[in-house]
Design an enzyme around this catalytic site. Structure first.
Site, short mmCIF file in Angstrom:
data_model
loop_
_atom_site.label_atom_id
_atom_site.label_comp_id
_atom_site.label_asym_id
_atom_site.label_seq_id
_atom_site.Cartn_x
_atom_site.Cartn_y
_atom_site.Cartn_z
N LYS A 1 34.60 -8.18 28.32
CA LYS A 1 34.50 -9.63 28.56
C LYS A 1 33.10 -9.98 29.06
O LYS A 1 32.32 -9.12 29.45
CB LYS A 1 35.53 -10.09 29.60
CG LYS A 1 36.97 -9.73 29.31
CD LYS A 1 37.55 -10.47 28.13
CE LYS A 1 38.99 -9.99 27.89
NZ LYS A 1 39.47 -10.35 26.59
N SER B 1 38.99 -11.25 21.22
CA SER B 1 38.58 -12.12 22.33
C SER B 1 37.07 -12.27 22.49
O SER B 1 36.61 -13.20 23.14
CB SER B 1 39.18 -11.63 23.65
OG SER B 1 38.55 -10.44 24.06
#
Length: 194
Positions: A99, A55
Site C-alpha cells: 500500500k 488494490s
C-alpha cells in the site's frame, strides 16, 4: 654410547608449507566476505514478494513479483507516498500487503466527500486516484500514534487498507520494507514509479 631399539614411527619432523596455508586462509576469508555481501544484498534489498489483488493499480498489478528494500527503513522512516510492504497487525500467517503511505506519526487523517485530508489539507497524491466512495473509519478524524502509519491502495475503491478495522493503522514494526523494483512479468521489469 647406547643405542635405542625399536621402531620410530612419526618421529620425523614434517615441514609445514606456510605459503599454502596462507593461500587457503586467504581463499576462506574471500569466500566468507562474498557470502556475507550476498546475504546482506538478498536479505536487505533483494527480498521478493508478489502483489496480491488489484488494490495498487495502475502502479502495481496482481501477481507482479516485486523486490523489497528492507534496509532503507533502518536508516529513515517511511514518508508520504512511499509504497510499503507490511503484515497487517503483524500477522505472520497473512500474505504481505502492498500500500501507499498517506499519513505518518502525529498526523491526522480524514476522508471527506471522497478526498483524503492530512492535517486538514488535501493530500498531495503521487498518482491520479478516484474519489473515495466509502471512507469507513476515516470518515472521522484519525490521529496517528508515534509509530503508526495510515495507508491506502491506489485503486481507492477496490482496496483493503487503513480505512478498515481488520487492517487499521500500520505500526512501524510490522513494516517489512519499501517496494522498489518489479522483477516479473518481464514486460513490467524495472523500478517502481511512486
Amino acid at each position: 654410547m647406547r643405542r635405542k631399539n625399536g621402531l620410530h614411527f612419526g618421529r620425523e619432523k614434517k615441514k609445514v608449507n606456510i605459503p599454502i596455508i596462507k593461500e587457503v586462509i586467504t581463499w576462506v576469508v574471500e569466500i566468507a566476505i562474498v557470502l556475507g555481501i550476498a546475504f546482506v544484498f538478498v536479505y536487505y534489498i533483494g527480498m521478493r514478494t508478489s502483489v496480491v489483488g488489484q488494490s495498487m493499480t495502475p502502479v502495481l498489478k496482481n501477481n507482479q513479483e516485486i523486490l523489497i528494500n528492507r534496509f532503507v527503513y533502518l536508516l529513515t522512516d517511511p514518508k508520504p507516498n512511499d509504497i510499503i510492504v507490511f503484515l497487517p497487525n503483524g500477522n505472520e500467517k497473512s500474505h504481505y500487503y502492498v500500500k501507499r503511505v498517506i499519513g505518518t506519526p502525529g498526523d491526522t487523517v480524514q476522508i471527506q466527500e471522497g478526498t483524503v485530508f492530512v492535517n486538514g489539507e488535501p493530500f498531495e497524491e503521487a498518482v491520479e486516484t478516484d474519489a473515495i466512495l466509502d471512507a469507513e473509519l476515516a470518515g472521522e478524524e484519525i490521529l496517528l500514534g508515534e509509530d503508526e502509519y495510515f495507508v491506502l491502495g491506489d485503486n481507492r475503491n477496490n482496496s483493503e487498507d487503513s480505512r478498515y478495522a481488520n487492517i487499521g493503522n500500520v505500526k512501524k514494526q510490522h513494516i517489512i520494507g519499501k517496494a522498489w523494483f518489479i522483477t516479473s512479468p518481464y514486460e513490467d521489469f524495472g523500478f517502481i514509479k511512486d
